[in-house]
Design a protein around this motif. Structure first.
Motif, PDB file in Angstrom:
ATOM      1  N   ASN A 147      54.346  60.209  65.007  1.00 22.18           N
ATOM      2  CA  ASN A 147      53.006  60.710  64.723  1.00 22.18           C
ATOM      3  C   ASN A 147      52.742  60.831  63.228  1.00 22.18           C
ATOM      4  N   GLN A 150      49.866  58.764  61.855  1.00 24.22           N
ATOM      5  CA  GLN A 150      48.530  59.343  61.935  1.00 24.22           C
ATOM      6  C   GLN A 150      48.374  60.576  61.030  1.00 24.22           C
ATOM      7  N   ASN A 151      49.467  61.310  60.834  1.00 23.29           N
ATOM      8  CA  ASN A 151      49.392  62.553  60.073  1.00 23.29           C
ATOM      9  C   ASN A 151      50.705  62.775  59.324  1.00 23.29           C
ATOM     10  N   THR A 213      50.726  73.530  66.722  1.00 24.32           N
ATOM     11  CA  THR A 213      50.673  72.670  67.897  1.00 24.32           C
ATOM     12  C   THR A 213      50.029  73.425  69.057  1.00 24.32           C
ATOM     13  N   PRO A 214      49.045  72.830  69.742  1.00 27.06           N
ATOM     14  CA  PRO A 214      48.385  73.528  70.842  1.00 27.06           C
ATOM     15  C   PRO A 214      49.339  74.101  71.886  1.00 27.06           C
ATOM     16  N   ILE A 245      50.777  59.247  71.666  1.00 21.55           N
ATOM     17  CA  ILE A 245      51.355  60.257  70.783  1.00 21.55           C
ATOM     18  C   ILE A 245      51.829  61.429  71.625  1.00 21.55           C
ATOM     19  N   ASP A 247      53.380  64.779  71.108  1.00 19.80           N
ATOM     20  CA  ASP A 247      53.763  65.817  70.144  1.00 19.80           C
ATOM     21  C   ASP A 247      53.156  67.172  70.468  1.00 19.80           C
ATOM     22  N   GLY A 249      50.119  67.796  71.122  1.00 22.67           N
ATOM     23  CA  GLY A 249      48.739  67.917  70.674  1.00 22.67           C
ATOM     24  C   GLY A 249      48.572  68.157  69.187  1.00 22.67           C
ATOM     25  N   VAL A 251      48.769  66.015  66.816  1.00 22.01           N
ATOM     26  CA  VAL A 251      47.852  64.952  66.424  1.00 22.01           C
ATOM     27  C   VAL A 251      47.009  64.595  67.643  1.00 22.01           C
ATOM     28  N   MET A 252      45.703  64.651  67.499  1.00 26.05           N
ATOM     29  CA  MET A 252      44.794  64.285  68.578  1.00 26.05           C
ATOM     30  C   MET A 252      44.016  63.056  68.175  1.00 26.05           C
ATOM     31  N   LYS A 253      44.079  62.038  69.014  1.00 23.80           N
ATOM     32  CA  LYS A 253      43.458  60.760  68.657  1.00 23.80           C
ATOM     33  C   LYS A 253      42.927  60.083  69.915  1.00 23.80           C
TER      34      LYS A 253
END
Length: 253
Positions: A147, A150-151, A213-214, A245, A247, A249, A251-253
């Motif tokens: 991830n 993305q981040n 992280t959610p 992804i 992880d 949540g 990274v949300m995509k």
């Protein structure tokens, strides 16, 4: 094809995420090749524990010749070709946010090591497996990503760039091999708790990830392994070229 009918190669399969993936496929009844480079004792102990449905085979997946040898030995052992490839091997990298090389100090040689471990290795395994996959009109290739593409919360320049390139290869191969019944996908984890590569990560970093992280926890190798199973299962037979992804949540995509 049901997972229990598949023969799966897991590169870097003797420890960490690789071991979790091996155990997940073995649990579902698949034949599993535990590829290792240097961890001979761990790989052979794992194969002995899981039984005749697994075999430990040594080989540096950066070498085309070594990969071809692995595939031949797998066919000799299981009497059937490899149907499924999980490109998981990680070459010479530790998730150490303190000792990482910054933008001023990192060299092209550092990048080359990770490109060889990610892209070259995945190309070697795919090319070794494609002929049999085409012949049986079925194949599953799952590349392990991150991830951080993305981040990049920690700027691991070499590792993240290698995985970004692997994502590109995932998508071009998905487009190229789809007509033959071969799917190519990527499962991208966050920092996992814990693997050999993440042992150098401080408790503070794990805490920051957990707080942001959610799900309010750090994902485990076993949870990541179940996502890999999804891409190999009939449930995702119409899914290719995707990057899932895994992880919690972050990274949300």
């Amino acid at each position: 094809m049901d997972i229990k009918r598949q023969t799966v190669l897991v590169t870097g399969g003797s420890r960490g995420l690789g071991e979790a993936v091996v155990r997940a496929f073995a649990r579902e009844g698949a034949n599993v090749v535990i590829n290792y480079y240097q961890s001979k004792e761990r790989a052979e102990n794992l194969a002995e524990e899981l039984g005749e449905q697994t075999v430990a085979l040594q080989g540096d997946v950066r070498s085309k010749e070594a990969v071809e040898k692995i595939f031949k030995e797998a066919v000799s052992y299981f009497k059937m070709p490899i149907t499924t490839i999980v490109n998981n091997a990680l070459v010479g990298f530790s998730f150490d946010p303190v000792e990482r090389k910054n933008a001023e100090d990192i060299s092209w040689e550092d990048f080359s090591v990770q490109f060889e471990g990610s892209v070259q290795a995945a190309l070697n395994t795919a090319q070794a497996g494609i002929p049999d996959m085409k012949a049986q009109e079925f194949g599953r290739i799952v590349n392990i990503g991150t991830n951080l593409v993305q981040n990049p919360v920690v700027p691991y320049h070499d590792y993240t760039s290698g995985k970004a390139a692997l994502l590109g290869l995932t998508r071009t191969m998905a487009r190229d091999l789809g007509p033959y019944g071969i799917t190519v996908n990527m499962a991208s984890g966050g920092l996992l708790k814990e693997t050999d590569a993440s042992k150098a990560t401080s408790a503070e970093v794990f805490q920051i990830i957990q707080q942001n992280t959610p799900l309010q926890r750090v994902i485990t190798p076993e949870e990541m392994a179940d996502a890999v199973l999804l891409f190999a299962s009939p449930l995702s037979r119409a899914v290719t070229g995707q990057n899932l992804i895994v992880d919690g949540g972050l990274v949300m995509k």
